[in-house]
Design a protein around this motif. Structure first.
Motif, mmCIF file in Angstrom:
data_model
loop_
_atom_site.group_PDB
_atom_site.id
_atom_site.type_symbol
_atom_site.label_atom_id
_atom_site.label_comp_id
_atom_site.label_asym_id
_atom_site.label_seq_id
_atom_site.Cartn_x
_atom_site.Cartn_y
_atom_site.Cartn_z
ATOM 1 N N ARG A 109 76.226 39.390 115.197
ATOM 2 C CA ARG A 109 77.691 39.303 115.098
ATOM 3 C C ARG A 109 78.300 39.522 116.464
ATOM 4 N NH1 ARG A 109 79.981 42.414 109.974
ATOM 5 N NH2 ARG A 109 81.421 42.989 111.600
ATOM 6 N N CYS A 110 79.328 38.746 116.748
ATOM 7 C CA CYS A 110 80.091 38.985 117.966
ATOM 8 C C CYS A 110 80.982 40.195 117.684
ATOM 9 C CB CYS A 110 80.919 37.764 118.340
ATOM 10 S SG CYS A 110 81.769 37.958 119.915
ATOM 11 N N LYS A 111 80.854 41.227 118.490
ATOM 12 C CA LYS A 111 81.646 42.443 118.294
ATOM 13 C C LYS A 111 82.969 42.355 119.029
ATOM 14 C CE LYS A 111 81.280 47.470 118.409
ATOM 15 N NZ LYS A 111 81.911 47.655 117.119
ATOM 16 N N TRP A 112 82.947 41.885 120.278
ATOM 17 C CA TRP A 112 84.182 41.725 121.045
ATOM 18 C C TRP A 112 83.974 40.772 122.217
ATOM 19 C CZ3 TRP A 112 83.124 43.227 125.965
ATOM 20 C CH2 TRP A 112 82.238 44.282 126.167
ATOM 21 N N VAL A 113 85.100 40.282 122.714
ATOM 22 C CA VAL A 113 85.129 39.453 123.916
ATOM 23 C C VAL A 113 86.269 39.964 124.790
ATOM 24 C CG1 VAL A 113 85.584 37.154 124.869
ATOM 25 C CG2 VAL A 113 84.198 37.389 122.806
ATOM 26 N N GLU A 114 85.976 40.156 126.068
ATOM 27 C CA GLU A 114 87.005 40.504 127.042
ATOM 28 C C GLU A 114 87.157 39.351 128.018
ATOM 29 O OE1 GLU A 114 86.390 45.346 127.304
ATOM 30 O OE2 GLU A 114 85.889 44.114 129.049
ATOM 31 N N VAL A 115 88.397 39.047 128.352
ATOM 32 C CA VAL A 115 88.697 38.048 129.363
ATOM 33 C C VAL A 115 89.530 38.737 130.435
ATOM 34 C CG1 VAL A 115 89.854 35.866 129.869
ATOM 35 C CG2 VAL A 115 88.587 36.132 127.733
ATOM 36 N N GLU A 116 88.947 38.841 131.612
ATOM 37 C CA GLU A 116 89.625 39.472 132.738
ATOM 38 C C GLU A 116 90.282 38.374 133.561
ATOM 39 O OE1 GLU A 116 88.195 41.850 136.666
ATOM 40 O OE2 GLU A 116 87.366 42.557 134.759
ATOM 41 N N GLU A 117 91.606 38.441 133.618
ATOM 42 C CA GLU A 117 92.384 37.421 134.318
ATOM 43 C C GLU A 117 92.516 37.757 135.799
ATOM 44 O OE1 GLU A 117 95.903 35.282 132.394
ATOM 45 O OE2 GLU A 117 96.840 36.747 133.720
ATOM 46 N N THR A 118 92.706 39.023 136.090
ATOM 47 C CA THR A 118 92.793 39.524 137.461
ATOM 48 C C THR A 118 92.023 40.841 137.515
ATOM 49 O OG1 THR A 118 94.749 40.909 137.129
ATOM 50 C CG2 THR A 118 95.147 38.580 137.672
ATOM 51 N N ALA A 123 92.168 41.224 128.611
ATOM 52 C CA ALA A 123 92.461 41.334 127.186
ATOM 53 C C ALA A 123 91.146 41.342 126.436
ATOM 54 C CB ALA A 123 93.329 40.166 126.719
ATOM 55 N N ARG A 124 91.143 42.063 125.316
ATOM 56 C CA ARG A 124 89.950 42.134 124.466
ATOM 57 C C ARG A 124 90.347 41.710 123.056
ATOM 58 N NH1 ARG A 124 85.828 47.161 123.280
ATOM 59 N NH2 ARG A 124 85.217 46.693 125.400
ATOM 60 N N PHE A 125 89.491 40.867 122.469
ATOM 61 C CA PHE A 125 89.627 40.535 121.044
ATOM 62 C C PHE A 125 88.363 41.049 120.397
ATOM 63 C CE2 PHE A 125 89.292 38.103 117.190
ATOM 64 C CZ PHE A 125 90.601 38.081 116.736
ATOM 65 N N GLU A 126 88.521 41.835 119.326
ATOM 66 C CA GLU A 126 87.336 42.403 118.699
ATOM 67 C C GLU A 126 87.381 42.311 117.192
ATOM 68 O OE1 GLU A 126 87.213 46.973 118.784
ATOM 69 O OE2 GLU A 126 88.508 46.442 120.472
ATOM 70 N N ARG A 127 86.192 42.350 116.644
ATOM 71 C CA ARG A 127 86.025 42.325 115.194
ATOM 72 C C ARG A 127 86.579 43.622 114.617
ATOM 73 N NH1 ARG A 127 83.263 39.685 111.881
ATOM 74 N NH2 ARG A 127 81.994 38.611 113.414
ATOM 75 N N VAL A 128 87.289 43.494 113.500
ATOM 76 C CA VAL A 128 87.748 44.659 112.760
ATOM 77 C C VAL A 128 87.077 44.594 111.397
ATOM 78 C CG1 VAL A 128 89.745 45.804 111.734
ATOM 79 C CG2 VAL A 128 89.966 44.681 113.950
ATOM 80 N N ASP A 129 86.361 45.644 111.067
ATOM 81 C CA ASP A 129 85.703 45.699 109.765
ATOM 82 C C ASP A 129 86.760 45.864 108.666
ATOM 83 O OD1 ASP A 129 83.106 45.433 110.754
ATOM 84 O OD2 ASP A 129 83.048 47.566 111.244
ATOM 85 N N GLU A 130 86.448 45.401 107.476
ATOM 86 C CA GLU A 130 87.383 45.473 106.346
ATOM 87 C C GLU A 130 87.853 46.908 106.106
ATOM 88 O OE1 GLU A 130 85.913 43.476 102.868
ATOM 89 O OE2 GLU A 130 85.209 41.794 104.082
ATOM 90 N N GLN A 131 86.977 47.876 106.259
ATOM 91 C CA GLN A 131 87.348 49.274 106.039
ATOM 92 C C GLN A 131 88.417 49.711 107.030
ATOM 93 O OE1 GLN A 131 83.425 50.525 106.622
ATOM 94 N NE2 GLN A 131 82.864 50.534 104.460
ATOM 95 N N GLU A 132 88.285 49.287 108.300
ATOM 96 C CA GLU A 132 89.284 49.624 109.314
ATOM 97 C C GLU A 132 90.618 48.960 108.993
ATOM 98 O OE1 GLU A 132 88.143 49.530 113.597
ATOM 99 O OE2 GLU A 132 86.264 48.750 112.765
ATOM 100 N N GLU A 133 90.556 47.709 108.508
ATOM 101 C CA GLU A 133 91.751 46.950 108.202
ATOM 102 C C GLU A 133 92.570 47.622 107.107
ATOM 103 O OE1 GLU A 133 91.725 42.676 106.859
ATOM 104 O OE2 GLU A 133 90.989 42.456 108.918
ATOM 105 N N MET A 134 91.892 48.228 106.139
ATOM 106 C CA MET A 134 92.571 48.822 104.995
ATOM 107 C C MET A 134 93.221 50.148 105.335
ATOM 108 S SD MET A 134 89.921 48.106 101.952
ATOM 109 C CE MET A 134 89.863 46.542 101.137
ATOM 110 N N SER A 135 92.793 50.808 106.400
ATOM 111 C CA SER A 135 93.366 52.123 106.718
ATOM 112 C C SER A 135 94.644 52.039 107.503
ATOM 113 C CB SER A 135 92.362 52.986 107.464
ATOM 114 O OG SER A 135 91.879 52.333 108.607
#
Length: 135
Positions: A109-118, A123-135
């Protein structure tokens, strides 16, 4: 004992973009993006890897390196996309890597991706597990 593998890799691509309504960033300009991604999983593939990071780099590089991001549908509001802010670039790259992971028999599974512009902003985009989403 059961364990989990984590692999982190970075690479660079060069892209141009413009962001409507973002001051001087409305003008076309470019970045040497540093792309860092994290893949995790419980099993390795037949080559004893979670994923071949060359495949990930190639998939993103082949499509976007040395291109104007706004020309792609995913970054063009006129084609159901959104302007290529660093956050959206990270999300799009995450989804590409996630798609590559889904094709593998070991199902990493891809956990996160960071894109460094400078050197000062990423910025980071990361997976959020369903349990985290519900809290």
């Amino acid at each position: 004992m059961r364990g989990k593998y984590t692999m982190v890799k970075h690479f660079w691509i060069s892209c141009a973009h413009s962001i409507p309504g973002a001051g001087k960033c409305e003008r076309i300009h470019g970045h040497n993006y540093k792309v860092t991604f994290c893949v995790e999983g419980f099993e390795l593939d037949e080559k004893h890897m979670l994923i071949d990071f060359r495949q990930v780099k190639h998939a993103i590089e082949k499509k976007y390196d040395h291109h104007y991001l706004n020309d792609f549908p995913e970054f063009d509001p006129d084609q159901t996309g959104v302007a290529p802010s660093t956050e959206k670039v990270a999300e799009v790259f995450f989804r590409i890597i996630e798609g590559l992971c889904r094709q593998k028999s070991n199902q990493p599974r891809c956990k996160w991706v960071e894109v460094e512009e400078t050197n000062e902003a990423y910025a980071r985009f990361e997976r959020v597990d369903e349990q985290e989403e519900m809290s």
